[in-house]
Design an enzyme around this catalytic site. Sequence first.
Site, mmCIF file in Angstrom:
data_model
loop_
_atom_site.group_PDB
_atom_site.id
_atom_site.type_symbol
_atom_site.label_atom_id
_atom_site.label_comp_id
_atom_site.label_asym_id
_atom_site.label_seq_id
_atom_site.Cartn_x
_atom_site.Cartn_y
_atom_site.Cartn_z
ATOM 1 N N ARG A 60 60.551 48.372 37.691
ATOM 2 C CA ARG A 60 59.983 48.197 36.357
ATOM 3 C C ARG A 60 59.039 49.360 36.114
ATOM 4 O O ARG A 60 58.096 49.588 36.884
ATOM 5 C CB ARG A 60 59.258 46.862 36.232
ATOM 6 C CG ARG A 60 60.209 45.671 36.304
ATOM 7 C CD ARG A 60 59.458 44.341 36.325
ATOM 8 N NE ARG A 60 58.723 44.108 35.103
ATOM 9 C CZ ARG A 60 59.220 43.514 34.021
ATOM 10 N NH1 ARG A 60 60.479 43.114 34.012
ATOM 11 N NH2 ARG A 60 58.485 43.323 32.945
ATOM 12 N N ASP A 113 62.017 42.899 44.773
ATOM 13 C CA ASP A 113 63.272 42.361 45.266
ATOM 14 C C ASP A 113 64.164 41.945 44.103
ATOM 15 O O ASP A 113 63.690 41.469 43.066
ATOM 16 C CB ASP A 113 63.021 41.123 46.146
ATOM 17 C CG ASP A 113 62.372 41.465 47.470
ATOM 18 O OD1 ASP A 113 62.569 42.599 47.953
ATOM 19 O OD2 ASP A 113 61.651 40.602 48.017
ATOM 20 N N VAL A 115 66.651 39.238 42.614
ATOM 21 C CA VAL A 115 66.824 37.795 42.760
ATOM 22 C C VAL A 115 68.120 37.391 42.070
ATOM 23 O O VAL A 115 68.273 37.623 40.855
ATOM 24 C CB VAL A 115 65.634 37.013 42.173
ATOM 25 C CG1 VAL A 115 65.868 35.508 42.320
ATOM 26 C CG2 VAL A 115 64.330 37.421 42.852
ATOM 27 N N ASP A 223 53.651 35.346 28.806
ATOM 28 C CA ASP A 223 54.979 35.272 28.190
ATOM 29 C C ASP A 223 55.743 34.102 28.817
ATOM 30 O O ASP A 223 56.796 34.271 29.428
ATOM 31 C CB ASP A 223 55.728 36.590 28.385
ATOM 32 C CG ASP A 223 56.883 36.751 27.410
ATOM 33 O OD1 ASP A 223 57.104 35.849 26.590
ATOM 34 O OD2 ASP A 223 57.568 37.783 27.471
ATOM 35 N N GLU A 243 53.215 40.708 32.027
ATOM 36 C CA GLU A 243 52.453 41.724 31.295
ATOM 37 C C GLU A 243 51.485 41.124 30.281
ATOM 38 O O GLU A 243 50.555 41.811 29.836
ATOM 39 C CB GLU A 243 53.399 42.693 30.606
ATOM 40 C CG GLU A 243 54.290 42.057 29.570
ATOM 41 C CD GLU A 243 55.422 42.979 29.147
ATOM 42 O OE1 GLU A 243 55.318 44.189 29.424
ATOM 43 O OE2 GLU A 243 56.391 42.500 28.561
#
Length: 358
Positions: A60, A113, A115, A223, A243
Amino acid sequence: MAVPQQRDPARTLERLASWFGERDPRCTVTSVSVPGSGFSTETLIVDLRRAGAGERLVIRVAPTVHRVYPWDRFAEQVEVLRVLDKESDLPVPGLRDYEPDPSVLGAPFLVQDWVDGRVPSDYPSYHRQGWVAELPEPARRRLWFAGVDMLARIHLLPLGSVGAGLLDAGGAGRTSTARHLDRYAGQLGFFGCADDEVVSTALDWLRTHDPGDPVEPGLVWGDARIGNLIFDGTTPVAVLDWEMAAIGQPEVDLAWYLYLDRNLSEGIGVPRLTGWPDRAETLAYYERRLGRPVRDLGYYEVFAGFRFALVTARVTRLAVDRRMVPPGTDFPLHRNAVALLARTLAETTALPGQDRAR
């Protein structure tokens, strides 16, 4: 809607191959791809081989060009994920690494990781089609309430275990809600809502009716929606996208969870899935899990609508600026969000006590 492609794929693979190779000479990057999801953070899926074994990771990248939010809280998000990974039982994807140096990919990034599982779709809405709509009604109910369970697990975490100082916006003597609201209200121009009458009316009402801090503020996911959970069957196996994390009242998350689901049905003119738990059922279930009554939920639903309208205004502007939609296209995302905010505000203020908690 996915963040638009911001980099050359071949160059990205080359840079990541070098970056991973410096950390482990046994590691070879075989491919880099971009999934078709995510509003604000660029996500890369990296396949590699390490000592002969295949491995998949997720990167990300901190937003730079395509910025939905005006503030840079990427390092805070990374630290929250690190603490949750090490000190809680929440199923967050394992945090493998964090690169603060922007020279590698043009911005800091984290490595997590991969998923396995499925995520309810926003576009098209899971109320309209897709694997959630295809589930039998009992399974749909389990899926929804499993998400509510996850909210309660987050809200019952001891605040000390998640580093309150990382997320607290400060402001001695002010409530957590006021501080949270001010973060957004101070950036109406950035979001593109400074002249929006509905947004301004909602903001005035929210400032006037601040419910205070009836319980000690704790971790708020931010979120909090079913589309930010990865499921194995009807069991959540990963909680994504921190975030918008903050310190506040748990009702902030419950209201967002309800509101974003409402947006993906009523908000876009789509019937809700049959058998999908309604607001009252959800509220009663959450209260049992949290162990106390929910307070001022109507206020927090207006707060959810206010923040969502800001986000959709910004996303709409970015979509036009980045030519993700042709100029002049009727792009209903923000229009629908503002209409739902207006209905929510009218419903809440029309009732005694200005609260739809019951």
